[in-house]
Design a protein around this motif. Structure first.
Motif, PDB file in Angstrom:
ATOM      1  N   LEU A  86       8.578  -9.255   3.188  1.00  0.00           N
ATOM      2  CA  LEU A  86       9.119  -8.107   2.510  1.00  0.00           C
ATOM      3  C   LEU A  86       9.383  -6.944   3.499  1.00  0.00           C
TER       4      LEU A  86
ATOM      5  N   GLU B 215      11.077  -7.704   6.079  1.00  0.00           N
ATOM      6  CA  GLU B 215      12.558  -8.065   6.467  1.00  0.00           C
ATOM      7  C   GLU B 215      13.496  -7.468   5.442  1.00  0.00           C
ATOM      8  N   HIS B 216      12.931  -7.795   4.067  1.00  0.00           N
ATOM      9  CA  HIS B 216      13.755  -7.123   2.989  1.00  0.00           C
ATOM     10  C   HIS B 216      13.955  -5.831   3.054  1.00  0.00           C
TER      11      HIS B 216
ATOM     12  N   GLN C 297      14.369 -14.063  -3.454  1.00  0.00           N
ATOM     13  CA  GLN C 297      13.104 -14.757  -2.892  1.00  0.00           C
ATOM     14  C   GLN C 297      12.353 -15.452  -3.909  1.00  0.00           C
TER      15      GLN C 297
ATOM     16  N   ARG D 210      16.812  -8.184  -3.322  1.00  0.00           N
ATOM     17  CA  ARG D 210      16.618  -9.152  -2.197  1.00  0.00           C
ATOM     18  C   ARG D 210      15.076  -9.875  -2.513  1.00  0.00           C
ATOM     19  N   VAL D 211      14.150  -9.195  -3.145  1.00  0.00           N
ATOM     20  CA  VAL D 211      12.752  -9.834  -3.422  1.00  0.00           C
ATOM     21  C   VAL D 211      13.086 -10.596  -4.692  1.00  0.00           C
TER      22      VAL D 211
ATOM     23  N   ALA E 172      23.185  -9.758   0.471  1.00  0.00           N
ATOM     24  CA  ALA E 172      22.043 -10.639   0.816  1.00  0.00           C
ATOM     25  C   ALA E 172      22.523 -12.261   0.614  1.00  0.00           C
TER      26      ALA E 172
ATOM     27  N   ALA F 222      17.517  -3.681   3.270  1.00  0.00           N
ATOM     28  CA  ALA F 222      17.882  -2.543   2.159  1.00  0.00           C
ATOM     29  C   ALA F 222      18.060  -1.459   3.084  1.00  0.00           C
TER      30      ALA F 222
ATOM     31  N   PHE G 165      16.551  -3.448  -2.220  1.00  0.00           N
ATOM     32  CA  PHE G 165      15.406  -3.888  -1.904  1.00  0.00           C
ATOM     33  C   PHE G 165      14.967  -5.102  -2.762  1.00  0.00           C
TER      34      PHE G 165
END
Length: 235
Positions: free
Chosen positions: A2, A4-5, A216, A212-213, A98, A9, A209
């Motif tokens: 998180l 890194e994301h 994943q 990207r989450v 991303a 972001a 953000f």
């Protein structure tokens, strides 16, 4: 992961595509607030009779100061409402950044995009109103503000990112399975929202953000399905 994301972001919101959207959001927000200010100022002054020019000037000054404080309070919800109309554009830029090799999501239908924009503004207004009321409760206000924001914005921005790839029912099921992670992710957004002026960047950061989450989580779900299917295929 998180963290890194969040770093990725934070870097992205200062890139040219995001800066362009930010200036659009800021300009439209200021125009909207100016129109609200002018309308409320005229309405208030028209409802109160004053006997002389000095009293009129003093009333106008007090009214202006009161409206300034009030509009500062609704700045974040108003920017969230305006930014809602650019969320698909923001999400597409984040997806390309991303995972350039991946397929971008589908733009949301106009009606759904408008509904999301209104819901974002409503959530922001509710959270800000709650925070204002909780200022009277020492020791509770900051914690309650942070936790409420983490929950509400974590789920809202995740839905935005996921709805570009899957139907609403699947998004909600995915959100429930990963509720704790999304709550923790929401803490990152809540932290930014608590900073004056910088909270204008919340829609930009939250979108970049959560895109990207979501990617994943989607990868993890695919891996889990593949592992579950592997023993059956070997029989």
């Amino acid at each position: 992961m998180l963290f890194e994301h969040a770093r990725a972001a934070a870097r992205q919101i200062f890139t040219p595509p995001y800066r362009t959207v930010f200036f659009k959001v800021l300009g439209l927000t200021l125009v909207l607030l100016a129109l609200i200010w002018a309308g409320l100022d005229r309405l208030i002054l028209s409802q109160i009779a004053v006997s002389n020019a000095w009293a009129s000037w003093g009333l106008a000054l007090l009214t202006g100061l009161g409206l300034f404080v009030g509009l500062a309070f609704v700045l974040a919800p108003t920017s969230a409402l305006v930014a809602g109309f650019f969320l698909d554009e923001l999400a597409e830029h984040a997806e390309r950044d991303a995972a350039p090799e991946g397929a971008p999501g589908r733009p949301l239908p106009a009606g759904q995009a408008i509904w999301l924009a209104a819901k974002f503004a409503g959530v922001a207004a509710l959270v800000n109103l709650t925070a204002l009321l909780l200022l009277l409760v020492p020791g509770v206000n900051a914690v309650a503000f942070l936790l409420a924001n983490a929950y509400l914005f974590g789920r809202e921005y995740f839905e935005l990112a996921a709805l570009r790839y899957r139907p609403l029912e699947e998004v909600r099921a995915l959100r429930r399975r990963h509720a704790l992670r999304l709550f923790v992710a929401g803490l990152f957004i809540a932290g930014l929202l608590a900073v004056p002026i910088l909270n204008l960047l919340t829609p930009l950061f939250g979108t970049a953000f959560m895109v990207r989450v979501h990617r994943q989580i989607a990868r993890e779900e695919q891996l889990a399905l593949a592992r579950a299917a592997a023993p059956q295929a070997s029989r």
